[in-house]
Scaffold this motif. Sequence first.
Motif, PDB file in Angstrom:
ATOM      1  N   ARG A   1       0.940  -1.141  -0.016  1.00 33.16           N
ATOM      2  CA  ARG A   1       0.086  -0.213  -0.062  1.00 33.16           C
ATOM      3  C   ARG A   1       1.025   1.466   0.074  1.00 33.16           C
ATOM      4  NH1 ARG A   1      -4.748  -0.588   3.357  1.00 33.16           N
ATOM      5  NH2 ARG A   1      -3.276  -1.261   4.857  1.00 33.16           N
ATOM      6  N   THR A   2       1.713   1.210   0.879  1.00 30.61           N
ATOM      7  CA  THR A   2       2.800   2.399   0.932  1.00 30.61           C
ATOM      8  C   THR A   2       3.329   2.713  -0.177  1.00 30.61           C
ATOM      9  OG1 THR A   2       3.374   2.030   3.313  1.00 30.61           O
ATOM     10  CG2 THR A   2       4.916   3.401   1.968  1.00 30.61           C
ATOM     11  N   ALA A   3       3.830   1.594  -1.261  1.00 33.46           N
ATOM     12  CA  ALA A   3       4.392   1.810  -2.460  1.00 33.46           C
ATOM     13  C   ALA A   3       3.396   2.314  -3.543  1.00 33.46           C
ATOM     14  CB  ALA A   3       4.978   0.296  -2.924  1.00 33.46           C
ATOM     15  N   GLY A   4       2.224   2.067  -3.617  1.00 30.77           N
ATOM     16  CA  GLY A   4       1.008   2.341  -4.313  1.00 30.77           C
ATOM     17  C   GLY A   4       0.893   3.746  -3.997  1.00 30.77           C
ATOM     18  N   GLU A   5       0.698   4.301  -2.851  1.00 29.27           N
ATOM     19  CA  GLU A   5       0.414   5.483  -2.254  1.00 29.27           C
ATOM     20  C   GLU A   5       1.777   6.599  -2.920  1.00 29.27           C
ATOM     21  OE1 GLU A   5      -2.457   7.109  -1.166  1.00 29.27           O
ATOM     22  OE2 GLU A   5      -3.392   5.343  -0.288  1.00 29.27           O
ATOM     23  N   ALA A   6       2.959   6.143  -2.591  1.00 30.76           N
ATOM     24  CA  ALA A   6       4.018   6.995  -2.780  1.00 30.76           C
ATOM     25  C   ALA A   6       3.813   7.529  -4.682  1.00 30.76           C
ATOM     26  CB  ALA A   6       5.198   6.198  -2.839  1.00 30.76           C
ATOM     27  N   VAL A   7       3.397   6.579  -5.388  1.00 29.93           N
ATOM     28  CA  VAL A   7       3.433   6.713  -6.797  1.00 29.93           C
ATOM     29  C   VAL A   7       1.898   7.507  -6.978  1.00 29.93           C
ATOM     30  CG1 VAL A   7       3.180   5.992  -9.000  1.00 29.93           C
ATOM     31  CG2 VAL A   7       4.681   4.891  -7.603  1.00 29.93           C
ATOM     32  N   LEU A   8       0.875   7.174  -6.338  1.00 31.16           N
ATOM     33  CA  LEU A   8      -0.130   7.827  -6.623  1.00 31.16           C
ATOM     34  C   LEU A   8      -0.357   9.252  -6.265  1.00 31.16           C
ATOM     35  CD1 LEU A   8      -3.438   7.106  -7.518  1.00 31.16           C
ATOM     36  CD2 LEU A   8      -3.645   7.152  -4.902  1.00 31.16           C
ATOM     37  N   ARG A   9       0.294   9.636  -5.236  1.00 33.40           N
ATOM     38  CA  ARG A   9       0.493  10.871  -4.893  1.00 33.40           C
ATOM     39  C   ARG A   9       1.611  11.944  -5.023  1.00 33.40           C
ATOM     40  NH1 ARG A   9      -4.158  11.115  -1.645  1.00 33.40           N
ATOM     41  NH2 ARG A   9      -4.951   8.876  -1.057  1.00 33.40           N
ATOM     42  N   HIS A  10       2.574  11.386  -5.837  1.00 32.16           N
ATOM     43  CA  HIS A  10       3.684  11.946  -6.227  1.00 32.16           C
ATOM     44  C   HIS A  10       3.477  13.119  -7.185  1.00 32.16           C
ATOM     45  CE1 HIS A  10       7.700  12.980  -7.410  1.00 32.16           C
ATOM     46  NE2 HIS A  10       8.180  12.517  -6.295  1.00 32.16           N
ATOM     47  N   PRO A  11       3.912  14.455  -7.025  1.00 35.00           N
ATOM     48  CA  PRO A  11       3.588  15.506  -7.934  1.00 35.00           C
ATOM     49  C   PRO A  11       4.243  15.375  -9.312  1.00 35.00           C
ATOM     50  CG  PRO A  11       5.046  16.258  -6.215  1.00 35.00           C
ATOM     51  CD  PRO A  11       4.889  14.840  -5.866  1.00 35.00           C
ATOM     52  N   GLY A  12       5.482  14.700  -9.498  1.00 37.57           N
ATOM     53  CA  GLY A  12       6.302  14.628 -10.499  1.00 37.57           C
ATOM     54  C   GLY A  12       5.520  13.868 -12.005  1.00 37.57           C
ATOM     55  N   GLY A  13       6.552  13.736 -12.757  1.00 34.67           N
ATOM     56  CA  GLY A  13       5.877  13.290 -14.016  1.00 34.67           C
ATOM     57  C   GLY A  13       6.843  12.123 -14.426  1.00 34.67           C
ATOM     58  N   VAL A  14       6.337  11.469 -15.727  1.00 33.64           N
ATOM     59  CA  VAL A  14       7.282  10.377 -16.340  1.00 33.64           C
ATOM     60  C   VAL A  14       8.737  10.778 -16.778  1.00 33.64           C
ATOM     61  CG1 VAL A  14       5.355   9.075 -17.087  1.00 33.64           C
ATOM     62  CG2 VAL A  14       6.441  10.891 -18.509  1.00 33.64           C
ATOM     63  N   GLY A  15       9.027  11.990 -16.820  1.00 35.12           N
ATOM     64  CA  GLY A  15      10.347  12.656 -17.287  1.00 35.12           C
ATOM     65  C   GLY A  15      11.177  12.927 -15.900  1.00 35.12           C
ATOM     66  N   ASP A  16      10.695  12.893 -14.707  1.00 36.38           N
ATOM     67  CA  ASP A  16      11.710  13.363 -13.674  1.00 36.38           C
ATOM     68  C   ASP A  16      12.152  12.228 -13.172  1.00 36.38           C
ATOM     69  OD1 ASP A  16      10.083  15.649 -14.199  1.00 36.38           O
ATOM     70  OD2 ASP A  16       8.470  15.402 -12.747  1.00 36.38           O
ATOM     71  N   ASP A  17      13.513  12.627 -12.640  1.00 38.71           N
ATOM     72  CA  ASP A  17      14.470  11.483 -11.981  1.00 38.71           C
ATOM     73  C   ASP A  17      13.875  11.128 -10.797  1.00 38.71           C
ATOM     74  OD1 ASP A  17      16.194  11.185 -14.051  1.00 38.71           O
ATOM     75  OD2 ASP A  17      17.771  12.543 -13.158  1.00 38.71           O
ATOM     76  N   GLU A  18      13.309  12.190  -9.835  1.00 38.46           N
ATOM     77  CA  GLU A  18      12.652  11.858  -8.496  1.00 38.46           C
ATOM     78  C   GLU A  18      11.589  10.951  -8.983  1.00 38.46           C
ATOM     79  OE1 GLU A  18      10.658  14.138  -4.743  1.00 38.46           O
ATOM     80  OE2 GLU A  18      11.729  15.336  -6.379  1.00 38.46           O
ATOM     81  N   PHE A  19      10.670  11.262  -9.670  1.00 36.66           N
ATOM     82  CA  PHE A  19       9.424  10.470  -9.875  1.00 36.66           C
ATOM     83  C   PHE A  19       9.853   9.172 -10.261  1.00 36.66           C
ATOM     84  CE2 PHE A  19       6.205   8.594 -12.307  1.00 36.66           C
ATOM     85  CZ  PHE A  19       4.834   8.529 -11.518  1.00 36.66           C
ATOM     86  N   LEU A  20      10.955   8.819 -11.320  1.00 35.57           N
ATOM     87  CA  LEU A  20      11.253   7.533 -11.646  1.00 35.57           C
ATOM     88  C   LEU A  20      11.990   6.848 -10.473  1.00 35.57           C
ATOM     89  CD1 LEU A  20      12.846   8.321 -15.171  1.00 35.57           C
ATOM     90  CD2 LEU A  20      10.813   7.131 -14.596  1.00 35.57           C
ATOM     91  N   THR A  21      12.447   7.323  -9.636  1.00 31.32           N
ATOM     92  CA  THR A  21      13.245   6.662  -8.451  1.00 31.32           C
ATOM     93  C   THR A  21      11.881   6.014  -7.555  1.00 31.32           C
ATOM     94  OG1 THR A  21      15.007   8.252  -8.534  1.00 31.32           O
ATOM     95  CG2 THR A  21      14.625   7.112  -6.660  1.00 31.32           C
ATOM     96  N   VAL A  22      11.020   6.974  -7.288  1.00 29.20           N
ATOM     97  CA  VAL A  22       9.974   6.580  -6.465  1.00 29.20           C
ATOM     98  C   VAL A  22       9.177   5.388  -7.120  1.00 29.20           C
ATOM     99  CG1 VAL A  22       7.560   7.327  -5.554  1.00 29.20           C
ATOM    100  CG2 VAL A  22       9.585   8.863  -5.270  1.00 29.20           C
ATOM    101  N   LEU A  23       8.902   5.518  -8.343  1.00 33.24           N
ATOM    102  CA  LEU A  23       8.254   4.357  -9.121  1.00 33.24           C
ATOM    103  C   LEU A  23       9.095   2.960  -9.144  1.00 33.24           C
ATOM    104  CD1 LEU A  23       5.985   3.048 -10.962  1.00 33.24           C
ATOM    105  CD2 LEU A  23       7.444   4.105 -13.051  1.00 33.24           C
ATOM    106  N   ALA A  24      10.530   3.165  -9.167  1.00 34.60           N
ATOM    107  CA  ALA A  24      11.317   2.040  -9.278  1.00 34.60           C
ATOM    108  C   ALA A  24      11.133   1.472  -7.739  1.00 34.60           C
ATOM    109  CB  ALA A  24      12.895   2.304  -9.682  1.00 34.60           C
ATOM    110  N   GLU A  25      11.286   2.276  -7.007  1.00 30.23           N
ATOM    111  CA  GLU A  25      11.175   1.799  -5.353  1.00 30.23           C
ATOM    112  C   GLU A  25      10.050   1.110  -5.155  1.00 30.23           C
ATOM    113  OE1 GLU A  25      14.276   5.087  -3.449  1.00 30.23           O
ATOM    114  OE2 GLU A  25      12.057   5.219  -3.179  1.00 30.23           O
ATOM    115  N   ALA A  26       8.693   1.778  -5.596  1.00 29.10           N
ATOM    116  CA  ALA A  26       7.566   1.216  -5.514  1.00 29.10           C
ATOM    117  C   ALA A  26       7.398  -0.186  -6.034  1.00 29.10           C
ATOM    118  CB  ALA A  26       6.412   2.171  -5.852  1.00 29.10           C
ATOM    119  N   LEU A  27       8.160  -0.524  -7.263  1.00 29.80           N
ATOM    120  CA  LEU A  27       7.940  -1.691  -8.116  1.00 29.80           C
ATOM    121  C   LEU A  27       8.741  -2.857  -6.903  1.00 29.80           C
ATOM    122  CD1 LEU A  27       7.862  -0.658 -11.547  1.00 29.80           C
ATOM    123  CD2 LEU A  27       5.917  -1.022 -10.244  1.00 29.80           C
TER     124      LEU A  27
END
Length: 354
Positions: free
Chosen positions: A202-228
């Motif tokens: 659930r924490t992994a899903g919420e981190a991606v759901l509520r992240h303000p970044g987009g598919v081109g942002d390193d910070e967002f990609l890091t959060v997505l990778a960690e979530a997976l």
Amino acid sequence: MPVLTRLIPSPVVVDIGCGAMDDLAGLLADQRISASGELAFAISNGSGQALRERLAPVLPGADWYEVSDGTIDSAVKLADDIKGKRRYDAVVGLGGGKIIDVAKYAAARVGLPMVAVATNLAHDGLCSPISILDNDNGRGSYGVPSPIAMVIDLDVVRAAPVRFVRSGIGDAISNISAIADWELSRKITGESVDGLAAAMARTAGEAVLRHPGGVGDDEFLTVLAEALVLSGIAMSISGDSRPSSGACHEISHAFDLLYPKRAASHGEQVGLGAAFAMHLRGAGEESGLFAEVLRKHGLPVLPEDIGFSADEFVRAVDYAPQTRPGRFTILEHLDLSTDQIRDAYADYAKTIRS
């Protein structure tokens, strides 16, 4: 007083970041992975070949095996080829989900640890104890050990088609719907819920759901990778796919089985399935947030967005419970008739469009 605890199956190394591939040789030389450098690499015949040219000079003890597809036959062939060659320390899957799933299965078959080096973020199977492989009956899930190490180079991920990142987003946020199904099953059927696995997924899903970044942002990609990665570890903790698979995945599997030549990406389908499942639960605000986030990242919110009619979607939802016999989700709980599903979809579509 004894300290009671449990061991959590997880990689000994997780390396996520820009340029992570540059450190791969050093990571693999870790005494816990490969002291001798004797490694079997599984690669695709596309991007894998380009990465082989880049990595082979710094990995002189490696042998390279080309994998043609994501079938059980390819996984068995890889295992046979590895077993007949020489003694290796580990198997390295270098590529997307299909290559990693084949490598996981082959490594398990020959009794070797497996290292996952992901070149895209299409789904949460990268670090999971499951290999999804095509077989004569369609597609099967096979239990395997989790990877001993996980490497994700964000530069490589960014160079891949953006649809892979979008697919991973859909898969990650679908965790929230899957956990809601798991908790519903505990309430209605008495099914046991592993609290740690549920919290992690659930924490992994919420981190991606509520992240303000987009598919081109390193910070967002890091959060997505960690979530997976966390989603895969959650499945290892629970011993099955329950933390990340509920009605959302049942609907996706129905698409795969009913429309095999037209099915969209896994993440697109489970994201859409999750949004609809949240609507069925009466979670209006949460369902709206799902749709908003899916739209923001370029994922579908309606079946027509991926080439399916409303009637085809209704048929998929109606068929979905048959794809996971014994799994209890909102679909099994409501047990809607075809007409009721059609009415629920019409209400969902009206809500999403408004």
